[in-house]
Design a protein around this motif. Structure first.
Motif, PDB file in Angstrom:
ATOM      1  N   GLU A   1      12.132 -14.336 -57.004  1.00 27.10           N
ATOM      2  CA  GLU A   1      13.481 -14.315 -57.541  1.00 27.10           C
ATOM      3  C   GLU A   1      14.359 -15.331 -56.811  1.00 27.10           C
ATOM      4  OE1 GLU A   1      14.459 -12.451 -60.184  1.00 27.10           O
ATOM      5  OE2 GLU A   1      12.354 -11.894 -60.336  1.00 27.10           O
ATOM      6  N   ASP A   2      13.723 -16.246 -56.083  1.00 25.23           N
ATOM      7  CA  ASP A   2      14.453 -17.231 -55.285  1.00 25.23           C
ATOM      8  C   ASP A   2      14.832 -18.423 -56.158  1.00 25.23           C
ATOM      9  OD1 ASP A   2      15.408 -19.060 -53.477  1.00 25.23           O
ATOM     10  OD2 ASP A   2      13.796 -18.798 -52.016  1.00 25.23           O
TER      11      ASP A   2
ATOM     12  N   VAL B   1      14.629 -19.312 -66.732  1.00 23.91           N
ATOM     13  CA  VAL B   1      14.800 -18.286 -67.762  1.00 23.91           C
ATOM     14  C   VAL B   1      14.400 -16.911 -67.249  1.00 23.91           C
ATOM     15  CG1 VAL B   1      13.896 -17.469 -69.985  1.00 23.91           C
ATOM     16  CG2 VAL B   1      14.622 -19.845 -69.727  1.00 23.91           C
ATOM     17  N   SER B   2      13.299 -16.828 -66.508  1.00 19.58           N
ATOM     18  CA  SER B   2      12.842 -15.522 -66.043  1.00 19.58           C
ATOM     19  C   SER B   2      13.829 -14.899 -65.060  1.00 19.58           C
ATOM     20  CB  SER B   2      11.454 -15.632 -65.384  1.00 19.58           C
ATOM     21  OG  SER B   2      11.517 -16.305 -64.142  1.00 19.58           O
ATOM     22  N   ILE B   3      14.571 -15.718 -64.333  1.00 15.78           N
ATOM     23  CA  ILE B   3      15.533 -15.198 -63.351  1.00 15.78           C
ATOM     24  C   ILE B   3      16.940 -15.070 -63.931  1.00 15.78           C
ATOM     25  CG2 ILE B   3      16.716 -15.734 -61.181  1.00 15.78           C
ATOM     26  CD1 ILE B   3      14.149 -16.857 -60.127  1.00 15.78           C
ATOM     27  N   LEU B   4      17.377 -16.084 -64.678  1.00 13.15           N
ATOM     28  CA  LEU B   4      18.747 -16.088 -65.182  1.00 13.15           C
ATOM     29  C   LEU B   4      18.877 -15.515 -66.585  1.00 13.15           C
ATOM     30  CD1 LEU B   4      19.794 -19.702 -64.052  1.00 13.15           C
ATOM     31  CD2 LEU B   4      20.262 -17.547 -62.860  1.00 13.15           C
ATOM     32  N   GLY B   5      17.749 -15.395 -67.311  1.00 13.13           N
ATOM     33  CA  GLY B   5      17.798 -15.024 -68.717  1.00 13.13           C
ATOM     34  C   GLY B   5      18.147 -16.239 -69.561  1.00 13.13           C
ATOM     35  N   ILE B   6      17.943 -16.126 -70.877  1.00 12.52           N
ATOM     36  CA  ILE B   6      18.193 -17.255 -71.771  1.00 12.52           C
ATOM     37  C   ILE B   6      19.645 -17.714 -71.696  1.00 12.52           C
ATOM     38  CG2 ILE B   6      18.320 -17.997 -74.186  1.00 12.52           C
ATOM     39  CD1 ILE B   6      15.506 -17.917 -73.358  1.00 12.52           C
TER      40      ILE B   6
END
Length: 296
Positions: A170-171, A251-256
């Motif tokens: 998540e870095d 995308v996986s951390i912040l979302g679309i």
């Protein structure tokens, strides 16, 4: 057709013609290797990086003939990187730019060798006097491209990217660093190499460097969004790989929506770096919108 797209396509055509003359012909004992090199480098592609080099060079008055050669060297490095990225030991992809990847169209060994040879051709192009009359300038062009393409640039970013595929993180700082190296380093070279060829002042170099840094991140963020939302037919390469591999991305951390917001903010910032050039930088400014809005 917008003026920008027309300019982009014209630049791509010029680079393709120049590359055709610079690359070895597919004949003689090494015909298969030469054929694979040409398949990769002369195939369909937007040639965004060469376009950036040409536009940045025109902005600061670089010699057009030398600019075209530098642009060809950049495209050779980019093509080599795509060949190797697609190999089974890397991303293991069968499709690139809507066609079979080089290791599928030929074989794995030829793909490795074609990538190696394209990398060598890039430095050969830069080292020749036709690129610039000043040998010190040519040496600096070579050393800076080596830095951008090597362990402190694109290759180092690829190594970090492979590590991200193995460990969910998540870095966001690590992901940003990875993409600054993997994608951003060659884009940065594309924009700043012309400044090596001219007597552009420090202020201009700093502005171009800042612009290139932001544009490289935008490019990768949009890539992540397209991988999540696009289709294989639209992209010309396999879609949805990041999620299937469990790889950490913007995308996986912040979302679309979070990723889109970050890209939009970076786009505003990138254009601000160009303010000192005024209307003369309109094509580079339009390139920001093109990268932000691209669908493939």
């Amino acid at each position: 057709m917008t003026a920008f797209v027309k300019e982009l396509e014209e630049a791509a055509d010029r680079v393709t013609v120049a590359l055709d003359a610079l690359l070895p012909r597919a004949d003689g004992p090494e015909a298969r290797l030469a054929s694979a090199m040409r398949y990769a480098a002369l195939g369909p592609g937007k040639r965004v990086r060469p376009f950036l080099a040409l536009q940045a060079g025109r902005l600061i008055g670089a010699d057009e003939r030398g600019l075209l050669r530098v642009s060809c060297a950049i495209e050779c490095i980019h093509s080599y990187s795509l060949i190797h990225d697609d190999l089974p030991c890397m991303d293991d992809d069968d499709l690139r730019r809507g066609r079979p990847t080089v290791h599928i169209a030929y074989d794995e060994a030829i793909a490795v060798l074609a990538g190696d040879a394209l990398q060598a051709v890039a430095f050969e192009i830069l080292a020749e006097p036709d690129t610039h009359v000043n040998g010190q300038v040519r040496a600096l062009l070579v050393s800076e491209l080596a830095r951008a393409a090597g362990a402190r640039g694109m290759v180092g970013g690829q190594a970090l990217d492979m590590a991200l595929s193995e460990e969910r993180t998540e870095d966001i700082g690590l992901i940003t660093r990875t993409q600054r190296l993997k994608t951003g380093a060659l884009i940065a070279y594309s924009v700043t190499a012309p400044a090596i060829m001219t007597d552009a002042g420090k202020e201009a170099r700093v502005a171009l460097d800042g612009f290139a840094h932001d544009l490289g991140l935008i490019y990768q963020i949009v890539d992540d969004i397209l991988d999540a939302e696009g289709s294989t037919d639209e992209l010309g390469k396999t879609a949805g790989k990041d999620a299937r591999q469990g790889k950490a991305t913007f995308v996986s951390i912040l979302g679309i929506e979070g990723a889109r917001d970050r890209a939009t903010r970076l786009a505003r910032q990138a254009k601000e770096h160009l303010a000192m050039f005024g209307d003369d930088a309109h094509m580079l400014s339009s390139a920001v919108d093109y990268v932000l809005d691209r669908r493939a």
